[in-house]
Scaffold this active site. Structure first.
Site, short mmCIF file in Angstrom:
data_model
loop_
_atom_site.label_atom_id
_atom_site.label_comp_id
_atom_site.label_asym_id
_atom_site.label_seq_id
_atom_site.Cartn_x
_atom_site.Cartn_y
_atom_site.Cartn_z
N ASP A 10 0.86 -1.18 0.00
CA ASP A 10 0.00 0.00 0.00
C ASP A 10 0.90 1.23 0.00
O ASP A 10 1.21 1.80 1.05
CB ASP A 10 -0.88 -0.04 1.24
CG ASP A 10 -2.13 0.83 1.11
OD1 ASP A 10 -2.38 1.34 0.00
OD2 ASP A 10 -2.84 0.99 2.11
N GLU A 55 -7.57 4.85 -8.41
CA GLU A 55 -8.87 5.25 -7.89
C GLU A 55 -9.56 6.34 -8.70
O GLU A 55 -8.93 7.31 -9.13
CB GLU A 55 -8.73 5.72 -6.43
CG GLU A 55 -10.04 5.89 -5.71
CD GLU A 55 -9.92 5.72 -4.22
OE1 GLU A 55 -10.90 5.99 -3.51
OE2 GLU A 55 -8.84 5.31 -3.75
N LYS A 80 -10.39 1.55 -8.64
CA LYS A 80 -10.91 1.68 -7.27
C LYS A 80 -12.10 2.62 -7.25
O LYS A 80 -12.03 3.74 -7.75
CB LYS A 80 -9.83 2.19 -6.32
CG LYS A 80 -8.78 1.16 -5.98
CD LYS A 80 -7.78 1.69 -4.97
CE LYS A 80 -8.35 1.77 -3.58
NZ LYS A 80 -7.32 2.16 -2.59
N THR A 124 -13.84 -0.06 -2.57
CA THR A 124 -13.08 0.31 -1.38
C THR A 124 -13.94 1.08 -0.38
O THR A 124 -15.12 1.32 -0.61
CB THR A 124 -11.84 1.13 -1.81
OG1 THR A 124 -10.99 1.33 -0.67
CG2 THR A 124 -12.25 2.48 -2.39
N PHE A 159 -11.89 -2.17 5.68
CA PHE A 159 -10.89 -1.47 6.49
C PHE A 159 -11.05 -1.85 7.96
O PHE A 159 -11.69 -1.14 8.74
CB PHE A 159 -11.07 0.04 6.34
CG PHE A 159 -10.61 0.62 5.03
CD1 PHE A 159 -10.52 -0.15 3.89
CD2 PHE A 159 -10.26 1.95 4.94
CE1 PHE A 159 -10.09 0.40 2.68
CE2 PHE A 159 -9.83 2.51 3.75
CZ PHE A 159 -9.75 1.73 2.61
#
Length: 397
Positions: free
Chosen positions: A59, A147, A183, A207, A229
């Protein structure tokens, strides 16, 4: 619109030299991508052990850090978000500044003559994100996530258009769409956009997932991958109580991801890859080793995306790392009841999501943060576009 790609500008010192690993076994999601390394007699560290259980993504958007970890052979993918691309655009680092300038120039030259400064800025931001993603794609053999502008999270049609543009920009660089995960925030509108895109062969990473119903809705439309998350779920619960979990197994974020794992396997959603992101110490910050609690609590999940400092921490430990989730096993009692029998309707989604205060709060918070970063970068890019347009006007007088 713009794509967001994560850039961390502070390199992390690594304790995982590429020659210090045993040969990794293959994993079901990227069987051909592992780079074999020389075998040593030393006990395997926890990064090596984790790589045998779970496909690992880094990440980060820091190219040097990505390369160091990719060279170990245990990192196959890279994920990005608005923070990283904003840091790239705002850092002042000469290499990243060159990417910004090249992206602005490219957007100016490829935009129709009637384009507004705002449209050119949007294209420049997309181009910057894809430029960075393209660089990352040379470092990792698997997926690169890029994204869509988070400001489009409640607009299905615009999200679809921007996702197609992302793929087109990658295609112009010779990068196959099979390498890219677009994303998209897992709002109802984002899920509907993913449903269309997946049918077009554009694979998606849904996400900002904090609620079980978000995960189920994504799986029902065959999203390629989702990113719950667990750390931020834990944050929400910790902010509302006096005591913290005593073990990772009591961590609400870990529990939520495990429920998704068992639900997908109980109800036949095997196409959708489960890749948790955003990690916290389940047992608090008293011991630095606790930082790995959630990762250790979810070993065996399909994938994980992990920032460089936590990858480094995994490298520093040789303690055994047993799996807590098994790919082919599931427990229907942990999956909960089935939500709908095929694809849930909007009313069902919104009713279920409304019940989850944590999910609502954290989705709003995550989008607000990403939108703020997007607008900071937009201001910088817009200023460069305006200056370039003024200069072009002067030259044409």
């Amino acid at each position: 619109m713009w794509l967001a790609i994560f850039v961390v500008v502070n390199a992390v010192a690594l304790h995982c030299p590429a020659t210090a690993f045993n040969v990794p076994t293959t994993h079901k999601h990227h069987k051909h991508l592992r780079r074999p390394q020389p075998a040593l007699s030393a006990a395997p560290n926890q990064l090596e052990q984790l790589a045998d259980l779970t496909t690992i993504s880094i990440d980060s958007g820091d190219l040097k850090v990505i390369k160091k970890f990719a060279d170990t052979g245990f990192i196959t993918d890279a994920t990005t978000n608005p923070l990283f691309v904003a840091q790239a655009g705002l850092s002042g680092d000469p290499d990243y500044q060159k990417m910004v300038d090249v992206s602005v120039t490219s957007a100016l030259s490829s935009s129709p003559s009637q384009s507004t400064p705002e449209e050119i800025t949007s294209l420049a931001m997309d181009t910057l994100a894809v430029t960075l993603g393209s660089e990352i794609s040379t470092l990792v053999p698997g997926y690169v996530s890029t994204e869509v502008d988070p400001r489009l999270s409640y607009d299905t049609e615009e999200t679809i258009l921007r996702a197609r543009r992302i793929i087109e920009l990658y295609s112009k660089r010779g990068i196959a769409k099979s390498r890219i995960l677009v994303k998209i925030a897992a709002t109802w509108e984002g899920v509907k956009a993913a449903e269309v895109l997946e049918k077009e062969g554009i694979t998606c990473n849904l996400t900002l997932i904090f609620s079980h119903v978000q995960a189920v809705a994504c799986a029902q439309v065959d999203s390629q991958l989702i990113s719950p998350f667990p750390g931020r779920i834990l944050d929400w619960h910790n902010a509302r109580r006096d005591t913290i979990p005593g073990t990772p197994a009591e961590d609400e974020g870990v529990i939520a991801v495990k429920k998704m794992h068992h639900y997908f396997r109980t109800f036949g959603h095997r196409k959708t890859i489960l890749m948790p992101a955003s990690w916290r110490p389940s047992r608090g910050k008293d011991d630095p080793d606790f930082a790995l609690d959630e990762i250790r609590g979810l070993t065996g999940v399909d994938r994980m995306t992990i920032p460089a400092p936590l990858l480094d921490a995994l490298c520093s430990s040789t303690d055994p790392l047993p799996p807590t989730l098994a790919n082919e096993e599931h427990d229907a009692s942990l999956a909960g009841p089935e939500i709908g029998t095929s694809v849930m309707d909007e009313a069902t989604f919104r009713n279920e999501f409304e019940k989850d205060v944590c999910g609502r709060d954290k989705l709003d918070e995550g989008l607000s943060s990403f939108i703020d970063l997007t607008e900071q970068l937009e201001g910088v890019i817009k200023a460069k576009v305006d200056a370039a347009l003024i200069e072009l006007t002067r030259n044409n007088i």
